[in-house]
Design an enzyme around this catalytic site. Structure first.
Site, PDB file in Angstrom:
ATOM      1  N   LEU A  36     -32.754   0.942  16.598  1.00  0.00           N
ATOM      2  CA  LEU A  36     -32.304   1.517  17.380  1.00  0.00           C
ATOM      3  C   LEU A  36     -30.983   1.723  16.944  1.00  0.00           C
ATOM      4  O   LEU A  36     -30.341   0.635  16.581  1.00  0.00           O
ATOM      5  CB  LEU A  36     -32.449   0.456  18.891  1.00  0.00           C
ATOM      6  N   ASP A  37     -30.355   2.854  17.477  1.00  0.00           N
ATOM      7  CA  ASP A  37     -28.937   3.098  17.246  1.00  0.00           C
ATOM      8  C   ASP A  37     -28.175   2.358  18.134  1.00  0.00           C
ATOM      9  O   ASP A  37     -28.491   1.816  19.570  1.00  0.00           O
ATOM     10  CB  ASP A  37     -28.488   4.592  17.179  1.00  0.00           C
ATOM     11  N   SER A  38     -26.853   2.310  17.906  1.00  0.00           N
ATOM     12  CA  SER A  38     -25.721   1.477  18.864  1.00  0.00           C
ATOM     13  C   SER A  38     -25.876   2.180  20.383  1.00  0.00           C
ATOM     14  O   SER A  38     -25.806   1.213  21.455  1.00  0.00           O
ATOM     15  CB  SER A  38     -24.419   1.171  18.519  1.00  0.00           C
ATOM     16  N   THR A  40     -28.463   3.701  21.783  1.00  0.00           N
ATOM     17  CA  THR A  40     -29.430   3.440  22.473  1.00  0.00           C
ATOM     18  C   THR A  40     -29.625   1.920  23.105  1.00  0.00           C
ATOM     19  O   THR A  40     -30.215   1.765  24.071  1.00  0.00           O
ATOM     20  CB  THR A  40     -31.034   3.590  21.630  1.00  0.00           C
TER      21      THR A  40
END
Ligand SMILES: Cc1ncc(COP(=O)(O)O)c(C=O)c1O
Lengths: 81, 398
Positions: A36-38, A40
């Site tokens: 998950l990117d920051s 999200t």
């Protein structure tokens, strides 16, 4: 150690963004395992806050790498609430 | 262990971008022709990405005042505001800004970035809460990291989401709500009335950063709070000289009777040299001129609306439904198309900003134009025409 119920609730919130269908378990990390990117993660935090009716301060986030750490933090905040 | 190894992924990402003739992070402006034109890479270029909203960089009064200050006070103060770095000019500038905002007190910082660091880190103490919009500028985030307060973030411009969070905080705790008037990436204005009313309902002190709205929003150009008639809900305004004012520096204003104590506790105010006298003099003249610039404000808004309409009618995917500020941004499909579009547009003779994560929300790729009050109608039409040609040249569907 977080209650199964808390973990299940958090799994439920992660499910829609778990695009790769990674197996959700207490030790799974947001950045590496779930990819998950920051941004999200940030949306997820907001959902967790609303679900448990708590505030998860931004300052705490760097220490919360796994689902279990989040669940523990949530329970701690709820009990102090 | 090489401490720079941790940046290898960034080096790789940059190397993978398809730039051939220009790189958006290495643009060099060789010659400035006017507020709206420059020579870049040997080409005559329309400047459409410089934050120079009110076109004050060549204001005659500001230039003359700066020259005078250079002659009379030298090139720099060589010291902190609280030691040898406060000249009469700094006090006059603070008075001019306080007058512009019709408030009692003003503190001038060396940049807007430092103004946010200095205000947020000083106001938010260990037992306090600082509540910020998720799309806040880096200087707001960094002000939060610098201080000791508990940081709570709400969804961008979503006042219901804000209220849910405020409701959960201890009633009697100190709370600082920090928002911007206009957000610089998409150019969207904040619903300040709702946001500030909710903040006040839950006992917050409020700080509004009008960096991208000072000069042209509101009758006197104070910003979005003035435009929406909610100035009485603002405890602290924050601003910069690096956009509408046309030079460099930052400020905070307030009516709070104890405001001046911040000069002794705000580290980014104390532990850096003050602005040079020439910058101070031009900022003062520029702010006085902006106050009287009703016509310029009107032309700037005409330009912004014309550009927004033109790009929208040409089929571009606009970031806001209408022009909410002089920042007009369009979505680009992905980093590859974005990069090609930006480069091609520069070769067509238009400089705009490519904006990519992490500066943008939700992983968006944007092309961001900042309109200037000195752009002529012909230049605006030319920007639109060159956008259309660029889209054709890079094969982007619009
Ligand atoms: C909202 C906001 N605040 C503060 C700043 C910092 O301004 P300065 O250029 O004066 O450091 C900026 C500039 O980019 C900004 O967009």
């Amino acid at each position: 150690m977080a209650k199964a119920e808390t973990l299940e609730t958090i799994y439920g919130l992660i499910a829609p963004i778990n695009k790769k269908g990674i197996d959700l378990k207490p030790g799974a990390t947001f950045a590496v395992d779930l990819e998950l990117d920051s941004l999200t993660v940030m949306d997820l935090v907001a959902e967790i806050e609303d679900e448990f009716d708590i505030v998860l301060p931004l300052n705490m986030l760097p220490d919360l790498e796994t689902i279990e750490q989040v669940a523990d933090a949530v329970e701690k905040i709820v009990s102090e609430g | 262990m090489d401490l720079l190894d941790k940046f290898d992924s960034i080096v790789e990402l940059r190397a993978s971008l398809p730039f051939e003739k220009a790189d958006p992070f290495k643009v060099v402006i060789d010659e400035v022709i006017s507020e709206t034109e420059a020579i870049i890479g040997g080409r005559h270029t329309i400047l459409a990405g410089t934050n120079n909203y009110m076109g004050m960089t060549f204001d005659e009064g500001a230039i003359d005042a700066a020259k005078d200050a250079l002659d009379n006070f030298g090139t720099g103060t060589t010291g902190s505001r609280v030691l040898n770095g406060t000249y009469g000019g700094h006090k006059a500038l603070e008075a001019a800004i306080a007058d512009f905002y019709d408030m009692e007190h003003c503190m001038v910082f060396s940049t807007g970035y430092q103004a946010n660091l200095g205000m947020i880190s000083a106001l938010g103490g260990k037992d306090d809460y600082v509540i910020i919009d998720a799309d806040s500028h880096a200087s707001i985030y960094d002000g939060c990291s610098m201080g000791n307060a508990t940081i709570v973030r709400f969804k961008h411009n979503d006042y219901e989401n804000l209220e849910r969070r405020l409701r959960r905080l201890p009633e009697d705790a100190g709370k600082l709500l920090v928002v911007e008037g206009v957000y610089s990436m998409l150019g969207d204005a904040a619903p300040l009335k709702e946001i500030l009313e909710i903040g006040k309902k839950y006992g917050c002190m409020t700080l509004v950063d009008e960096a991208h709205s000072m000069g042209f929003c509101g009758e006197n150009g104070r910003g979005v709070a003035e435009q929406l008639g909610v100035e009485d809900l603002v405890d602290f305004y924050l601003g910069t000289f690096s956009k509408s004012v046309g030079t460099v520096g930052g400020f905070a204003v307030s009516n709070h009777p104890k405001f001046d104590v911040l000069r002794f506790v705000s580290r980014p105010y104390i532990f850096t040299a003050s602005l040079p006298p020439s910058v101070v003099a031009s900022a003062t003249k520029s702010i006085e001129a902006i106050k009287r610039s009703g016509n310029r404000r009107a032309h700037l808004w005409e330009n912004a609306r014309r550009l927004h309409d033109g790009l929208k009618n040409a089929g571009f995917n606009m970031c806001t439904p209408e022009a909410q500020s002089p920042i007009i941004a369009v979505h680009l499909p992905d980093v590859m198309q974005g990069t090609k579009f930006w480069e091609r547009l520069l070769l067509e003779g238009v400089y705009a900003n490519m904006a990519a994560p992490p500066a943008t929300p939700a992983g968006m790729f944007l092309l961001r134009i900042s309109v200037c009050a000195q752009h002529t109608t012909e230049q605006i039409d030319e920007i639109i025409a060159r956008f259309v040609r660029t889209a054709e040249a890079v094969g982007m569907d619009v």
